[in-house]
Motif scaffolding. Structure first.
Motif, PDB file in Angstrom:
ATOM      1  N   LEU A  45      30.304  16.997  -4.379  1.00 57.66           N
ATOM      2  CA  LEU A  45      31.317  18.045  -4.398  1.00 57.66           C
ATOM      3  C   LEU A  45      30.663  19.414  -4.438  1.00 57.66           C
ATOM      4  O   LEU A  45      29.633  19.619  -5.075  1.00 57.66           O
ATOM      5  CB  LEU A  45      32.216  17.882  -5.627  1.00 57.66           C
ATOM      6  N   SER A  46      31.308  20.382  -3.764  1.00 58.44           N
ATOM      7  CA  SER A  46      30.862  21.775  -3.830  1.00 58.44           C
ATOM      8  C   SER A  46      31.256  22.340  -5.194  1.00 58.44           C
ATOM      9  O   SER A  46      31.974  21.699  -5.964  1.00 58.44           O
ATOM     10  CB  SER A  46      31.563  22.582  -2.733  1.00 58.44           C
ATOM     11  N   ASP A  47      30.806  23.572  -5.495  1.00 57.52           N
ATOM     12  CA  ASP A  47      31.206  24.217  -6.756  1.00 57.52           C
ATOM     13  C   ASP A  47      32.718  24.324  -6.825  1.00 57.52           C
ATOM     14  O   ASP A  47      33.325  24.056  -7.868  1.00 57.52           O
ATOM     15  CB  ASP A  47      30.585  25.618  -6.875  1.00 57.52           C
ATOM     16  N   PHE A  48      33.333  24.723  -5.701  1.00 57.31           N
ATOM     17  CA  PHE A  48      34.794  24.829  -5.663  1.00 57.31           C
ATOM     18  C   PHE A  48      35.432  23.463  -5.926  1.00 57.31           C
ATOM     19  O   PHE A  48      36.400  23.345  -6.674  1.00 57.31           O
ATOM     20  CB  PHE A  48      35.263  25.364  -4.305  1.00 57.31           C
ATOM     21  N   GLY A  49      34.855  22.419  -5.313  1.00 60.30           N
ATOM     22  CA  GLY A  49      35.390  21.061  -5.498  1.00 60.30           C
ATOM     23  C   GLY A  49      35.320  20.616  -6.944  1.00 60.30           C
ATOM     24  O   GLY A  49      36.255  20.007  -7.471  1.00 60.30           O
ATOM     25  N   LEU A  50      34.216  20.939  -7.614  1.00 61.08           N
ATOM     26  CA  LEU A  50      34.061  20.587  -9.032  1.00 61.08           C
ATOM     27  C   LEU A  50      35.074  21.326  -9.899  1.00 61.08           C
ATOM     28  O   LEU A  50      35.660  20.766 -10.824  1.00 61.08           O
ATOM     29  CB  LEU A  50      32.635  20.916  -9.504  1.00 61.08           C
ATOM     30  N   GLN A  51      35.273  22.619  -9.581  1.00 56.39           N
ATOM     31  CA  GLN A  51      36.236  23.432 -10.338  1.00 56.39           C
ATOM     32  C   GLN A  51      37.660  22.914 -10.137  1.00 56.39           C
ATOM     33  O   GLN A  51      38.434  22.779 -11.098  1.00 56.39           O
ATOM     34  CB  GLN A  51      36.144  24.898  -9.907  1.00 56.39           C
ATOM     35  N   ASN A 197      35.685  25.233 -18.964  1.00 59.68           N
ATOM     36  CA  ASN A 197      34.892  26.339 -18.400  1.00 59.68           C
ATOM     37  C   ASN A 197      34.990  26.354 -16.868  1.00 59.68           C
ATOM     38  O   ASN A 197      35.063  27.427 -16.243  1.00 59.68           O
ATOM     39  CB  ASN A 197      33.421  26.221 -18.833  1.00 59.68           C
ATOM     40  N   LEU A 198      35.032  25.160 -16.247  1.00 65.81           N
ATOM     41  CA  LEU A 198      35.178  25.082 -14.782  1.00 65.81           C
ATOM     42  C   LEU A 198      36.591  25.481 -14.349  1.00 65.81           C
ATOM     43  O   LEU A 198      36.784  26.047 -13.266  1.00 65.81           O
ATOM     44  CB  LEU A 198      34.859  23.674 -14.276  1.00 65.81           C
ATOM     45  N   VAL A 199      37.572  25.189 -15.193  1.00 66.44           N
ATOM     46  CA  VAL A 199      38.963  25.583 -14.903  1.00 66.44           C
ATOM     47  C   VAL A 199      39.055  27.113 -14.893  1.00 66.44           C
ATOM     48  O   VAL A 199      39.691  27.714 -14.013  1.00 66.44           O
ATOM     49  CB  VAL A 199      39.933  24.997 -15.957  1.00 66.44           C
ATOM     50  N   ILE A 200      38.386  27.752 -15.870  1.00 66.04           N
ATOM     51  CA  ILE A 200      38.382  29.221 -15.954  1.00 66.04           C
ATOM     52  C   ILE A 200      37.714  29.809 -14.703  1.00 66.04           C
ATOM     53  O   ILE A 200      38.211  30.760 -14.114  1.00 66.04           O
ATOM     54  CB  ILE A 200      37.623  29.691 -17.232  1.00 66.04           C
ATOM     55  N   GLU A 201      36.595  29.205 -14.296  1.00 70.16           N
ATOM     56  CA  GLU A 201      35.893  29.667 -13.094  1.00 70.16           C
ATOM     57  C   GLU A 201      36.792  29.535 -11.865  1.00 70.16           C
ATOM     58  O   GLU A 201      36.830  30.415 -11.004  1.00 70.16           O
ATOM     59  CB  GLU A 201      34.618  28.852 -12.860  1.00 70.16           C
ATOM     60  N   TYR A 202      37.526  28.413 -11.794  1.00 68.53           N
ATOM     61  CA  TYR A 202      38.437  28.174 -10.658  1.00 68.53           C
ATOM     62  C   TYR A 202      39.448  29.308 -10.536  1.00 68.53           C
ATOM     63  O   TYR A 202      39.631  29.891  -9.456  1.00 68.53           O
ATOM     64  CB  TYR A 202      39.160  26.844 -10.827  1.00 68.53           C
ATOM     65  N   TYR A 203      40.115  29.637 -11.648  1.00 64.40           N
ATOM     66  CA  TYR A 203      41.140  30.692 -11.587  1.00 64.40           C
ATOM     67  C   TYR A 203      40.539  32.079 -11.422  1.00 64.40           C
ATOM     68  O   TYR A 203      41.155  32.949 -10.807  1.00 64.40           O
ATOM     69  CB  TYR A 203      42.035  30.643 -12.832  1.00 64.40           C
ATOM     70  N   ALA A 204      39.345  32.292 -11.945  1.00 67.05           N
ATOM     71  CA  ALA A 204      38.693  33.604 -11.811  1.00 67.05           C
ATOM     72  C   ALA A 204      38.346  33.900 -10.350  1.00 67.05           C
ATOM     73  O   ALA A 204      38.334  35.057  -9.923  1.00 67.05           O
ATOM     74  CB  ALA A 204      37.445  33.640 -12.679  1.00 67.05           C
ATOM     75  N   GLN A 205      38.072  32.838  -9.587  1.00 65.97           N
ATOM     76  CA  GLN A 205      37.636  33.022  -8.208  1.00 65.97           C
ATOM     77  C   GLN A 205      38.741  32.811  -7.172  1.00 65.97           C
ATOM     78  O   GLN A 205      38.531  33.064  -5.985  1.00 65.97           O
ATOM     79  CB  GLN A 205      36.472  32.058  -7.910  1.00 65.97           C
ATOM     80  N   ASN A 206      39.881  32.309  -7.601  1.00 65.38           N
ATOM     81  CA  ASN A 206      40.947  32.023  -6.630  1.00 65.38           C
ATOM     82  C   ASN A 206      42.227  32.763  -6.984  1.00 65.38           C
ATOM     83  O   ASN A 206      42.750  32.606  -8.048  1.00 65.38           O
ATOM     84  CB  ASN A 206      41.219  30.509  -6.593  1.00 65.38           C
TER      85      ASN A 206
END
Length: 206
Positions: A45-51, A197-206
């Protein structure tokens, strides 16, 4: 099989994990995803996929939460002082349906939502039928008298597959539970690893 039951087993298969730790999960028999190509889907999975996967897993764990509801909880967690990931977990665990599930008044998160919706629960002596109602520290949650002999409730109390966590004090003889404190990630007995932490990254970037 009802649509709801099918959906909750589907998320286990899609994630390849038994996210509620249930004995009946299909993942206990086969760990690949659903569909005819499920066994071939193990690409990196890509970083986005993991998030995205981390978000789907955490959101799916709490039952029928919509994307809109989940994002609203995230935005609130981001506004409050402190670690956003810890705040997110705390807000999710303060939902009334989550507390009813944690107190072992019902067997599943899905049943908890329905149980609250149908008016079987009181908070501090008053009937509350809103699953997203936010419980405060010290609140007493109680199964209504006429629901205490409900077969599903009596069976849930006996379930050996999970214990009541330390931040909730449950008295199953009276069918009451006190929400002692807001938990952090390390306090919550998730059967699988959650990564807020990955959920936070997901919303921060999308």
């Amino acid at each position: 099989m009802t649509k709801r039951t099918a959906a909750k087993y589907k998320i286990d298969r899609r994630m390849g994990e038994n996210i509620w730790g249930r004995p009946k999960s299909p993942v206990n028999r086969r760990e690949y995803g659903p569909g005819q190509h499920g066994q071939r889907r193990k690409g990196k999975l890509s970083d986005f996929g993991l998030q995205l996967r981390a978000k789907q897993k955490l959101k799916g764990y709490y039952g029928d939460l919509t994307e809109k509801q989940f994002k609203r909880i995230y935005l609130e967690a981001a506004r409050v002082k402190g670690d956003t990931g810890e705040n997110l977990i705390g807000l999710l665990e303060r939902r009334l349906d989550a507390v009813v599930y944690r107190a072992k008044f019902v067997p599943t998160v899905f049943a908890a939502r329905q149980f609250v919706n149908h008016g079987h629960v009181k908070v501090n002596g008053k009937k509350v039928n809103i699953p997203s109602y936010r419980v405060k520290e010290g609140d007493v949650i109680e199964v209504r008298d006429r629901s205490k002999q409900n077969v599903a409730v009596l069976e849930a109390v006996q379930l050996a597959e999970r214990d009541v966590p330390e931040y909730i004090e449950a008295d199953h003889s009276k069918m009451t539970a006190t929400f002692v404190r807001t938990p952090g990630l390390g306090d919550v007995p998730y059967p699988v690893m959650m990564e807020p932490n990955l959920v936070i990254e997901y919303y921060a970037q999308n």
